[in-house]
Design an enzyme around this catalytic site. Structure first.
Site, PDB file in Angstrom:
ATOM      1  N   ASP A  92      60.060  49.946 -65.932  1.00 44.64           N
ATOM      2  CA  ASP A  92      58.267  49.402 -65.161  1.00 44.64           C
ATOM      3  C   ASP A  92      57.717  49.983 -64.801  1.00 44.64           C
ATOM      4  OD1 ASP A  92      59.156  46.201 -66.609  1.00 44.64           O
ATOM      5  OD2 ASP A  92      60.107  45.854 -64.247  1.00 44.64           O
TER       6      ASP A  92
ATOM      7  N   TYR B 116      71.557  53.066 -62.247  1.00 43.91           N
ATOM      8  CA  TYR B 116      69.787  52.969 -61.622  1.00 43.91           C
ATOM      9  C   TYR B 116      69.793  53.440 -59.971  1.00 43.91           C
ATOM     10  CZ  TYR B 116      66.916  51.252 -65.202  1.00 43.91           C
ATOM     11  OH  TYR B 116      66.213  50.921 -66.420  1.00 43.91           O
TER      12      TYR B 116
END
Lengths: 266, 266
Positions: A55, A113
Site C-alpha cells: 500500500d 512482513y
C-alpha cells in the site's frame, strides 16, 4: 524470453503504493521500475509483476518482481544499470535468472512482513517515516497473547480490507512474533514480524491494530479472538498506519529472496 | 525572568539548519521553535538560543536551547504545549528551570556528535535521510587510526569551514571513536562519535571526510596528520554529507542534556 527475478528495496513514503493506477497519475513503485526497464530495453515496455502489492507508504526490504527482457543480461550488470536509472527511493538489491514462466506473485509460497511501532507521548522526528506511533503505554504480555491468535490456518475475513478480489480469506500464518526493542527511542518500541503463505489487503496493519487494541486494554484477548472468529471486518480494530510496515522477504520453492537471511544481496 | 533549558530533537532533512537567516526566507529549526513559543507567550516574541548551530540537513537528538518567558511554566506542561504546536519534525524532549542568565551556547562545556556512514555500491532507500553514504569499501583500521589523530587539545584550523567568526580554532577533543555496526544494511555501516568542548563550522563533517579518505586509501594516516598540522583547510579532504550527522548531547557544568544517558527524557 529471458526471465529475471529482481529483489527490490524502497522507501514507500512518497509513493502511492506498489501497483500502477489505472488513471496513471499517482506515482507508484511499479511505474518507477518499469520506467527504468523501458530505458534499458531501448524504449520497449517491460511488464513488472510484484510479489506483494504494498500500500501507499509501506516500505520494502525484499520485494520481488519478475520481468521478461528481449535480451539476456548478466544479472550483476542488470542490478547496476537499474540502480543508475532508478530514483534514490528504490534500489535493486539483486537479480537472478529464472526459468521461463516464473511469476513473482503466483509462484510465491510465503512472505515476511515487519511492523515497527513506537510508543509514548511523542515520536522522535527522525523515526516518523519508518515507524508507526501510538501515544499509549502498551502491555507486552497482552500483545504477545494477541499475536498468538493468528498462528495457524485461519479465516482472516475480519482482517481484510474491502475491495479485494480474493477467492478465499483463509491464510496460513507460520510465525507471529512480537519483540520489545531496545532502541534509540525514548519510549518502548515494538517490532512485530509475521510470516504467512499470503496476506489479504491491509491484513498486517489490521493485525497490528489488534495488537495495539489488546496492548492498551481497549479490548481483551478473548474479545479479539471472538472478533477474529466473527469473520466480519467491522468487528476488528482499525488498521495501524502504513509507515511502520515493511515487506521484508518473499519465499519461493527455490529459496527465499530478501536480505534478512543473507541471500540475494551482494 | 523565568529561564528554561529545552532539550530538542529534530529531523533536519527539510530545514535550512538551526539558525534563523537574516533574510528570513529559509525555514529553520530556530524559527519553528520561536513560532511555537510566540503562540504560547500570547504573541510576544521569545528569543531562542541554541547550543549548537547545526547546518542544513543535520539532525538533533539532544540539541539544547535556552529561553526566557514572561510567565513561569510547569516544565512538563511546557513540553506538552510545545509538542502540540511544533511541526512533527521537531520535538521538545525535556524542559527544566534554570538560573537567571543561563545561556545554552555560552554555558555549554561539551557536545557529542554522531555520524552514521553507510558503505557499499548503493544505500538502502530508507536510510538515505539519516546516514551518509560512500560507494567504497573502507578500511576500519585506517579509519580508527585517523580518528585517534583528533584526540586532545589541537588547532583544528584545517577542519574549519570559512565564514565563521571564531577567535580561536583550538578545541579539545575528549573522545573520537569509530565502531562498525551490525545493521540492517546490506553493507558495512560505521558510526563515529566525537565529543569536544566545542566544534568549528563543519568540523565533524570534515573529520568524517578525513576518516573516509584514510579508509578508502586516498591518503595515509601520516598524510592526514600532516594536513591537520598544516592548519590550512585546503590541505584537508572534503566534508562528508550533512544527512549522516546528529547532535546527540550537550554538556553543562550542572550535567548533560540529551537522551543518550537517560537524563532529560521523561
Amino acid at each position: 524470453m529471458p526471465t529475471y527475478r529482481l529483489t527490490l528495496a524502497y522507501d514507500g513514503t512518497d509513493f502511492a503504493g506498489w501497483q500502477s493506477q489505472r488513471a496513471g497519475t499517482a506515482r507508484t513503485v511499479q511505474a518507477a521500475v518499469e520506467d527504468a526497464l523501458r530505458t534499458l530495453a531501448g524504449g520497449a515496455r517491460v511488464a513488472v509483476a510484484g510479489a506483494g502489492r504494498t500500500d501507499a507508504g509501506v516500505h520494502a526490504r525484499g520485494q520481488v518482481a519478475s520481468i521478461e527482457l528481449d535480451a539476456a543480461w548478466d544479472p550483476p550488470t542488470l542490478v547496476r544499470a537499474l540502480n543508475a536509472l532508478l530514483p534514490a527511493e528504490v534500489r535493486a538489491l539483486d537479480a537472478a535468472a529464472e526459468a521461463d514462466g516464473f511469476h513473482a506473485r503466483r509462484d510465491a509460497v510465503g512472505k515476511l512482513y515487519r511492523y515497527v511501532l513506537d510508543t509514548g507521548p511523542f515520536q522522535l522526528p527522525t523515526r516518523r517515516r519508518l515507524a508507526g506511533h501510538v501515544p499509549w503505554t502498551l502491555d507486552e504480555t497482552a500483545m504477545r497473547a494477541a499475536a498468538a491468535l493468528f498462528v495457524g490456518r485461519r479465516d482472516f475475513a475480519s482482517l481484510a480490507s474491502s475491495g479485494g478480489s480474493v477467492k478465499t480469506t483463509v491464510r496460513t500464518v507460520s510465525r507471529s512474533e512480537l519483540t520489545r526493542e531496545s532502541s534509540d527511542a525514548p519510549f518502548a518500541t515494538f517490532v512485530y514480524e509475521v510470516e504467512a503463505d499470503g496476506f489479504l489487503r491491509k491484513m498486517v496493519r489490521s493485525m497490528v491494530g489488534g495488537l495495539i487494541a489488546a496492548g492498551r486494554g481497549a479490548c481483551s484477548v478473548a474479545q479479539l479472538q471472538a472478533a477474529l472468529e466473527a469473520r466480519d471486518r467491522r468487528a476488528w480494530p482499525a488498521p495501524a498506519p502504513a509507515c511502520g510496515l515493511t515487506l521484508v522477504r518473499v519465499r519461493y520453492r527455490s529459496g527465499a529472496s530478501g536480505a534478512e537471511d543473507g541471500t540475494g544481496v551482494r
